[in-house]
Write an enzyme that holds these catalytic residues in place. Structure first.
Site, PDB file in Angstrom:
ATOM      1  N   GLU A 127      23.664 112.193  74.607  1.00  0.00           N
ATOM      2  CA  GLU A 127      24.277 111.623  75.799  1.00  0.00           C
ATOM      3  C   GLU A 127      23.618 112.231  77.034  1.00  0.00           C
ATOM      4  OE1 GLU A 127      28.777 110.383  76.974  1.00  0.00           O
ATOM      5  OE2 GLU A 127      28.461 112.475  76.482  1.00  0.00           O
ATOM      6  N   ALA A 278      31.220 120.415  74.212  1.00  0.00           N
ATOM      7  CA  ALA A 278      31.137 119.747  72.910  1.00  0.00           C
ATOM      8  C   ALA A 278      30.643 118.321  73.122  1.00  0.00           C
ATOM      9  CB  ALA A 278      32.495 119.742  72.209  1.00  0.00           C
ATOM     10  N   GLU A 312      37.467 116.009  71.695  1.00  0.00           N
ATOM     11  CA  GLU A 312      36.425 115.327  70.921  1.00  0.00           C
ATOM     12  C   GLU A 312      37.025 114.440  69.840  1.00  0.00           C
ATOM     13  OE1 GLU A 312      33.624 115.540  72.335  1.00  0.00           O
ATOM     14  OE2 GLU A 312      34.333 117.169  73.617  1.00  0.00           O
TER      15      GLU A 312
END
Length: 858
Positions: A127, A278, A312
């Site tokens: 990402e 994360a 997450e």
């Protein structure tokens, strides 16, 4: 960073032309320390035969390109991170073989060699636009496909991807080019993934170790679980606890979303040199190793790890199962995960005061970000990839989550639950936009959310709430109104649902004696219910922290807050009060030394770890940046003196003792302070309940280096006893804390003028570099900083450029000279990349705010 961008218009045009069905990706990880081979086949269709498009790839070299059986010349079609695809057929097969570079920047496929045992560890971080660093890909979230991964690597490694890890098959031994020639190598062939976006695919490979478990999903499936870390860290990995929080999250989210976990398994891997907290890769979440606790950490850090675990996990539904169409709706991923992870943490785990943490930690981040010149609506205008890289910020995460909390209150939690469940069922494995979520919430709640969305999601800025009242001779309200204001640049007046709390000193303790709910929907709203009531010692607007707004106290309430905040039992109310005091200080309306006085008087009684952590950080900012330069030495000494007293007075072994002790080590400036630090490190002074573990010894050594009492010899000696990645990062921070310009110059050379320094070494060095009791040692680096910017931006990846800019901007100077130099660079570089200008504009804003608050220092 030339040639690596992608605009929204290009992405929209490509999505209108292409549909991708499958990627078949084989990665050969046995090619040595610099490169690996990516062999990729892509199957896709187009709706206009003969059209031309492109696929994204950042590669060291392209060995082969074959499109529909026809070889293409890489020299002709591959340039600037793109491979041009001419004369497309209705159905297409593209085959590309390329040599890819490992990174040490935390982008693409990161390669780390453990100094403890020379083992190699790899992990991917994709990402926003970095899967193209590993394989050719149509790099945008709305071109979903199935991914077939095959990995060749050393046979003793663990290889984790989005699907369950298959049994490896032996394929021979590694060649001379590998890290360990002659070792056995194997091949892992993974089952195809569900339909998904490229940025949440993952490969994690290396001799990771850990524990496995399972849980039963709400639909009866057995879901395998795994928790892994490096071999040299696994002794510190509390995998059972992590799996317990994961199981609690699964149970909560499956019930809350009325949708079973949508994927095949759930692994969590703690990865070295990880840039963020994360990443939500489907079934293969990667975490920072900062969450593997080899030494004592704060309760705030332990709680943050739990929130991250749940954050997450929430992404598996919101972001992974249903994904935003383009990055302007990034908030749909991050705000939702941030809000729901806090709900889950508060309601499903032992961290039941998670909303206090949210108020003190997350919202302070949001309020700061929302007052920078770079603020933007929650639904941001994302023109290209560089825009989105800069928007992983306090607006997207914390403000968005705050607004979602208000939205849940507005539509009702049951309606919110049902609307979200409808949303998941309707859009599973697809891409969405804001309107898709609002449609389902409107259907369940019966409310028209268009005006709400425009006010809260599509405009920037934060409102300020104040009480406006008159009193009679007995101290009773004869009129009472709540006013809200907005800045000239962002004048939106928003609807706020608030609780107004009345607090009085009862037996020496601030106690809530009354409260009234109110809707503040305009610039001024009369609150008739309060007329005739006795003015309290402290009036708290936004009690219970229901809305997103800054607060101002009336004079009586301000004096009560400054004198009695620690006597209040309610941790959330204390967090709101501390936040209001800090906002008032940052806006130059409260003298910074009055804020410092309040902190030093009351922080000893604060038992909420995250609030304590935040307020101690604010104390440091006030003492080092907001106090006038001529007052800083005396204030710094007074702060450190008090922190040492608080550390000695705190309960032995408590979180408070640990935080005060750590803060003292970071604030020690005088000869007496450094004498104490030396004695502590030598074991000549001991504090009951405060054993000196490895990380704390590094903290003390850095204080001695910054104070001129230690140097390279002591750093080398400590590093020899801590031959770990943590040790190397701590050594880098300690070296950078050198109190001389010559010492800083060496660090500058090692970081700015030496290629290939790893991401977290750069970050640690930046932290130490800014540490200076005499800030004038940083003066020579003002010109060097601005002279380096264009080279940094043109030659470094985004992640490293951002680390260098934010880490080494000489903010501790915070004076007119630095302000003028920063403004001059912006004026002279009007055509610089917008994202680079944004980073420098934010630094300028911090300098200007420091100057504003310094003027209020009395």
């Amino acid at each position: 960073m030339p040639g690596t961008n992608l605009t929204r218009e290009e992405a929209r045009e490509r999505a209108g032309l292409i549909s991708v069905s499958e990627y078949h990706i084989k990665l050969d990880l046995n090619q040595g320390a610099k490169q690996f081979i990516s062999d990729t086949k892509v199957l896709f269709s187009v709706n206009s035969v003969g059209a031309e498009s492109f696929i994204d790839l950042i590669a060291d070299s392209v060995e082969e390109i074959t499109l529909n059986g026809v070889a293409l010349d890489a020299n002709e079609v591959f340039a600037d991170s793109r491979i041009r695809l001419p004369e497309l057929a209705a159905e297409n097969e593209l085959h590309i073989v390329s040599r890819q570079a490992y990174t040490n920047t935390g982008e693409g496929l990161h390669r780390f060699v453990d100094p403890a045992d020379d083992e190699v560890y790899l992990y991917t971080q994709f990402e926003v636009p970095d899967s193209r660093r590993v394989f050719p890909v149509f790099e945008q979230p709305d071109l979903k496909a199935r991914f077939f991964f095959t990995v060749e690597a050393p046979a003793h490694w663990l290889v984790v991807s989005n699907q369950p890890t298959p049994e490896p098959e032996a394929i021979g031994v590694a060649g001379a080019q590998s890290h360990k020639p002659g070792e056995a190598i194997a091949r892992w062939v993974f089952e195809p993934t569900p339909i998904m976006s490229s940025y949440i695919t993952a490969i994690i490979a290396g001799p990771y170790e850990g524990e496995r478990g399972s849980l039963t999903s709400s639909d009866g499936r057995e879901i395998p679980l795994g928790v892994f870390a490096r071999k040299s860290l696994v002794e510190y990995l509390d995998a059972d606890y992590i799996m317990e929080k994961t199981r609690q999250g699964f149970e909560f989210f499956e019930k809350e979303f009325d949708y079973p976990y949508p994927f095949a398994k759930y692994d969590q891997v703690f990865c070295p040199e990880f840039n963020m907290g994360a990443m939500e890769n489907i079934g293969a979440v990667t975490h920072t190793e900062a969450y593997v606790f080899r030494s004592k950490v704060t309760d705030a850090m332990r709680e943050r790890r739990v929130v991250t675990i749940e954050h997450e996990l929430a992404h598996m539904w919101f972001g992974d199962l249903v994904t935003m169409r383009w990055w302007n709706d990034l908030w749909l991923n991050e705000s939702f995960a941030e809000y729901t992870s806090t709900v889950c943490t508060a309601e499903a785990t032992e961290w039941q005061d998670a909303w206090t943490t949210f108020a003190s930690l997350e919202k302070s981040w949001a309020y700061r970000q929302d007052q920078l010149p770079s603020t933007h609506p929650i639904v941001a205008k994302i023109r290209d990839l560089e825009d989105v890289l800069a928007n992983f910020d306090g607006i997207t995460y914390a403000k968005g989550a705050s607004v979602l909390k208000a939205l849940v209150a507005y539509v009702g939690r049951d309606n919110f639950r049902r609307g979200v469940a409808r949303y998941f069922k309707k859009h599973a494995y697809k891409n969405t936009e804001l309107v898709d979520l609002l449609t389902e919430l409107e259907a369940e709640s019966g409310r028209d959310l268009k005006a709400w969305s425009k006010a809260w999601l599509e405009t920037a800025g934060v409102n300020t709430l104040r009480a406006d009242f008159e009193l009679d001779s007995d101290g009773n309200y004869t009129s009472f109104a709540v006013t809200q204001s907005a800045t000239e640049d962002y004048p939106t007046i928003r609807p706020h649902s608030i609780v107004i709390g009345f607090y009085n000193l009862v037996d020496g303790k601030l106690t809530r004696t009354d409260s009234v709910a109110a809707d503040v929907v305009s610039e001024r709203v009369e609150i008739a219910e309060l007329v005739g009531k006795q003015q309290p010692d402290l009036l708290l607007l936004n009690d219970d922290d229901l809305t997103y707004a800054k607060l101002r106290f009336d004079e009586r309430s301000l004096q009560t807050a400054l004198k009695a905040v620690s006597t209040l039992d309610d941790s959330l109310a204390r967090a709101v009060i501390w936040g209001a005091l800090w906002d008032t200080t940052r806006d130059g309306e409260l003298a910074p030394q009055l804020f410092i006085d309040a902190v030093l008087e009351h922080i000893g009684g604060e038992d909420q770890s995250s609030t304590l952590r935040v307020v101690l950080s604010q104390l440091r900012t006030a003492a080092t940046l907001y106090v006038k330069p001529e007052n800083r030495a005396s204030v710094a000494e007074r702060v450190a003196d008090r922190l040492w007293v608080l550390a000695k007075e705190a309960p032995a072994g408590s979180d408070r003792q640990f935080q005060f002790f750590t803060a003292f080590a970071g604030a020690a400036v005088s000869a007496a302070h450094l004498d104490t630090v030396e004695a502590l490190l030598a074991g000549e002074i001991e504090l009951a309940g405060m054993p000196l573990d490895t990380d704390m010894k590094w903290n003390l050594l850095q204080a001695l280096v910054a104070g001129g009492r230690a140097g390279e010899a002591e750093i080398a000696e400590m590093l020899a006893s801590d031959k770990t990645a943590n040790g190397e990062q701590a050594a880098a921070a300690s070296r950078a804390a050198a109190p001389t310009t010559a010492g800083k110059e060496k660090v500058w050379h090692d970081i700015f003028e030496t290629a290939g320094v790893a991401n977290l070494i750069i970050r640690s060095s930046g932290t130490g570099f800014k540490r200076a009791s005499d800030v004038e040692v940083l003066r020579p680096f003002v010109a060097k900083f601005f002279d380096s910017l264009s080279t940094v931006w043109e030659t470094r990846s985004y992640q490293i450029a951002e680390e260098l800019i934010t880490g080494f901007f000489p903010l501790p100077l915070a004076d007119e000279e630095l302000r003028d130099a920063t403004a001059a660079w912006l004026t002279a570089n009007a055509d610089a990349a917008p994202t680079l200008r944004r980073l420098i504009t934010e630094e300028l804003a911090d300098v200007e705010r420091a100057l504003l608050v310094q003027r209020a220092d009395v």
